[in-house]
Design a protein around this motif. Structure first.
Motif, short mmCIF file in Angstrom:
data_model
loop_
_atom_site.label_atom_id
_atom_site.label_comp_id
_atom_site.label_asym_id
_atom_site.label_seq_id
_atom_site.Cartn_x
_atom_site.Cartn_y
_atom_site.Cartn_z
N ARG A 195 -14.48 108.92 14.76
CA ARG A 195 -14.08 107.57 15.09
C ARG A 195 -12.55 107.49 15.18
O ARG A 195 -11.79 106.32 15.30
N GLY A 196 -12.00 108.58 15.14
CA GLY A 196 -10.36 108.62 15.36
C GLY A 196 -9.78 108.12 14.03
O GLY A 196 -8.57 107.45 14.20
N ILE A 197 -10.19 108.12 13.03
CA ILE A 197 -9.52 107.60 11.76
C ILE A 197 -8.56 108.55 11.22
O ILE A 197 -9.27 109.73 10.85
N PRO A 198 -7.48 108.51 11.25
CA PRO A 198 -6.55 109.73 10.90
C PRO A 198 -6.46 110.10 9.23
O PRO A 198 -6.43 111.23 9.00
N VAL A 199 -6.62 109.28 8.39
CA VAL A 199 -6.36 109.22 7.05
C VAL A 199 -7.58 108.80 6.16
O VAL A 199 -7.66 107.44 6.45
N ASN B 296 1.64 107.19 2.47
CA ASN B 296 2.39 107.55 3.83
C ASN B 296 1.78 106.72 5.13
O ASN B 296 2.60 106.32 5.85
N TYR B 297 0.49 107.01 5.17
CA TYR B 297 -0.21 106.48 6.43
C TYR B 297 -0.01 104.96 6.67
O TYR B 297 0.48 104.41 7.50
N LEU B 298 -0.29 104.35 5.42
CA LEU B 298 -0.05 102.85 5.52
C LEU B 298 1.36 102.26 5.56
O LEU B 298 1.65 101.39 6.17
#
Length: 192
Positions: free
Chosen positions: A88-92, A103-105
């Motif tokens: 689904r292309g969810i990186p983290v 870090n992502y958020l």
């Protein structure tokens, strides 16, 4: 309006308060800023929950295969979530309080700060990002402290109450809410 997740609300408030108090960000409307940060956090939380539910459904549908292969449910759940996230292309994925997720958020919140017309910033991006990640660490530490205090209260009962029992969970929820109220993190009337 639906009831907000307490720790996501606390986290969004802490992030915004830290940024505004340190004058790293200037907001035309601080409450609107808090709402936008909450929405970023909640959207990620919701995506994570959907992945968990989908992974659980897949495990239930394929329980014989999971058992046959000798994979623990925890490991199977993790592998399925990772596969679904990749598809689904969810990186983290993971806990909102993990370093990688923080870090992502923080990157998503920084993007909001850089692009929102109601917000202005006074420091470089790295300084702002570090302040945001620091807020995640503050709230994670607070969660640990509250959890420890609640466990101590349960352990102080005259008779043992074993973790995992319905009684233990009921006491945990009650004491957790009491700790939140005592620390001024939630209002007593918000209890359900």
């Amino acid at each position: 309006m639906a009831k907000k997740n307490r720790f996501l609300k606390l986290l969004s408030d802490r992030i915004v308060d830290n940024l505004l108090e340190r004058e790293l960000v200037i907001a035309d409307n601080p409450e609107s800023f808090k709402e936008k940060v909450y929405e970023i956090l909640y959207s990620d939380y919701k995506t994570e929950k959907e992945l968990e539910e989908e992974a659980e459904r897949i495990i239930q549908e394929n329980s014989e295969e999971v058992f046959y292969r000798g994979v623990s449910l925890h490991k199977a759940r993790k592998l399925i979530k990772e596969k679904l996230a990749k598809e689904r292309g969810i990186p983290v994925i993971g806990s909102v309080f993990s370093r990688e997720k923080a870090n992502y958020l923080a990157g998503k919140i920084l993007k909001l700060i850089l692009t929102d017309e109601e917000l202005d910033y006074t420091q470089e991006r790295g300084v702002i990002r570090n302040a945001i990640v620091g807020s995640f660490e503050e709230v994670a530490q607070l969660r640990k402290e509250i959890d420890q205090r609640v466990r101590e209260k349960i352990a102080s009962h005259s008779r043992p109450i074993y973790e995992g029992t319905p009684e233990w969970y009921a006491l945990y929820r009650r004491y957790y809410n009491e700790e939140l109220i005592e620390r001024g993190l939630v209002e007593p009337e918000t209890e359900v």
